[in-house]
Design a protein around this motif. Structure first.
Motif, short mmCIF file in Angstrom:
data_model
loop_
_atom_site.label_atom_id
_atom_site.label_comp_id
_atom_site.label_asym_id
_atom_site.label_seq_id
_atom_site.Cartn_x
_atom_site.Cartn_y
_atom_site.Cartn_z
N VAL A 281 0.84 -1.20 0.00
CA VAL A 281 0.00 0.00 0.00
C VAL A 281 0.88 1.25 0.00
O VAL A 281 0.61 2.20 -0.74
N ASP A 282 1.93 1.24 0.82
CA ASP A 282 2.83 2.39 0.86
C ASP A 282 3.45 2.64 -0.51
O ASP A 282 3.54 3.78 -0.96
N ARG A 283 3.87 1.56 -1.18
CA ARG A 283 4.45 1.73 -2.53
C ARG A 283 3.41 2.26 -3.50
O ARG A 283 3.69 3.15 -4.30
N SER A 284 2.18 1.72 -3.42
CA SER A 284 1.12 2.16 -4.34
C SER A 284 0.77 3.62 -4.10
O SER A 284 0.61 4.39 -5.05
N LEU A 285 0.65 4.01 -2.82
CA LEU A 285 0.35 5.40 -2.51
C LEU A 285 1.48 6.32 -2.95
O LEU A 285 1.24 7.42 -3.45
N GLY A 286 2.70 5.86 -2.78
CA GLY A 286 3.85 6.64 -3.23
C GLY A 286 3.83 6.86 -4.72
O GLY A 286 4.06 7.97 -5.22
N ARG A 287 3.53 5.78 -5.46
CA ARG A 287 3.45 5.91 -6.93
C ARG A 287 2.31 6.83 -7.33
O ARG A 287 2.45 7.64 -8.26
N ALA A 288 1.16 6.71 -6.66
CA ALA A 288 0.02 7.57 -6.97
C ALA A 288 0.36 9.03 -6.70
O ALA A 288 0.02 9.92 -7.49
N TYR A 289 1.06 9.28 -5.58
CA TYR A 289 1.45 10.65 -5.25
C TYR A 289 2.39 11.21 -6.31
O TYR A 289 2.23 12.35 -6.76
N VAL A 290 3.35 10.42 -6.71
CA VAL A 290 4.31 10.88 -7.73
C VAL A 290 3.57 11.15 -9.04
O VAL A 290 3.81 12.17 -9.71
N SER A 291 2.66 10.26 -9.42
CA SER A 291 1.90 10.46 -10.66
C SER A 291 1.04 11.71 -10.59
O SER A 291 0.99 12.50 -11.54
N ALA A 292 0.34 11.90 -9.46
CA ALA A 292 -0.51 13.08 -9.31
C ALA A 292 0.34 14.35 -9.31
O ALA A 292 -0.03 15.35 -9.93
N ASN A 293 1.46 14.30 -8.64
CA ASN A 293 2.35 15.46 -8.60
C ASN A 293 2.87 15.80 -10.00
O ASN A 293 2.94 16.96 -10.39
N ARG A 294 3.23 14.77 -10.75
CA ARG A 294 3.70 14.97 -12.12
C ARG A 294 2.59 15.58 -12.98
O ARG A 294 2.82 16.50 -13.76
N PHE A 295 1.35 15.08 -12.83
CA PHE A 295 0.22 15.59 -13.60
C PHE A 295 -0.02 17.06 -13.27
O PHE A 295 -0.20 17.89 -14.17
N VAL A 296 -0.03 17.39 -11.98
CA VAL A 296 -0.24 18.78 -11.57
C VAL A 296 0.87 19.67 -12.12
O VAL A 296 0.60 20.77 -12.62
N SER A 297 2.10 19.19 -12.07
CA SER A 297 3.21 19.98 -12.61
C SER A 297 3.06 20.18 -14.12
O SER A 297 3.32 21.27 -14.63
N ASP A 298 2.62 19.14 -14.82
CA ASP A 298 2.43 19.26 -16.27
C ASP A 298 1.32 20.26 -16.58
O ASP A 298 1.47 21.10 -17.48
N VAL A 299 0.21 20.18 -15.85
CA VAL A 299 -0.90 21.12 -16.08
C VAL A 299 -0.45 22.54 -15.76
O VAL A 299 -0.72 23.48 -16.50
N ARG A 300 0.23 22.67 -14.64
CA ARG A 300 0.72 24.00 -14.25
C ARG A 300 1.66 24.54 -15.32
O ARG A 300 1.63 25.73 -15.66
N GLY A 301 2.51 23.67 -15.86
CA GLY A 301 3.42 24.10 -16.91
C GLY A 301 2.68 24.58 -18.16
O GLY A 301 3.17 25.46 -18.86
N GLN A 302 1.51 24.01 -18.40
CA GLN A 302 0.72 24.43 -19.57
C GLN A 302 -0.02 25.74 -19.32
O GLN A 302 -0.27 26.50 -20.24
N LEU A 303 -0.40 25.99 -18.07
CA LEU A 303 -1.24 27.15 -17.77
C LEU A 303 -0.48 28.33 -17.18
O LEU A 303 -1.03 29.42 -17.07
N VAL A 304 0.78 28.13 -16.80
CA VAL A 304 1.57 29.20 -16.18
C VAL A 304 2.89 29.31 -16.95
O VAL A 304 3.55 28.31 -17.21
N ALA A 305 3.26 30.52 -17.27
CA ALA A 305 4.52 30.77 -17.98
C ALA A 305 5.69 30.56 -17.03
O ALA A 305 5.52 30.47 -15.80
#
Length: 108
Positions: free
Chosen positions: A51-75
């Protein structure tokens, strides 16, 4: 005469005693390993680790997604990219409006 034949009865008894103690230790270890509480504890530890590994992977994926979206919407300088934010906002408002109209039709 071989070395085994040269042993005294006291040496043989000491050897037997030592081997019995080793066997008793081994049996105790086996008993602990196959005890239901040990098995359940090991299973819980494996599940928690998974569970810890799965949550860690989910956190990393969500963080990457948020960073990608932020990169698209913020200069790069931190300023919002209005040419990208406005169309996204219009799509979101349109979807919310469609959902609101659809839910009113179902209730009415």
């Amino acid at each position: 005469m071989s070395d085994a034949d040269a042993r005294t009865p006291a040496q043989i008894e000491a050897d037997i005693k030592r081997r019995r103690e080793q066997l008793a230790e081994t049996l105790d270890e086996i008993g602990v390993r196959v005890h239901p509480k040990t098995i359940v504890g090991d299973a819980k530890a494996k599940v928690a680790s998974s569970v810890d590994r799965s949550l860690g992977r989910a956190y990393v994926s969500a963080n990457r997604f948020v960073s990608d979206v932020r990169g698209q919407l913020v200069a790069e300088d931190g300023a919002p990219r209005l040419e990208r934010i406005v169309p996204v906002a219009l799509v979101v408002v349109g979807l919310v409006g469609l959902l609101a109209v659809g839910s009113k039709r179902r209730k009415g």
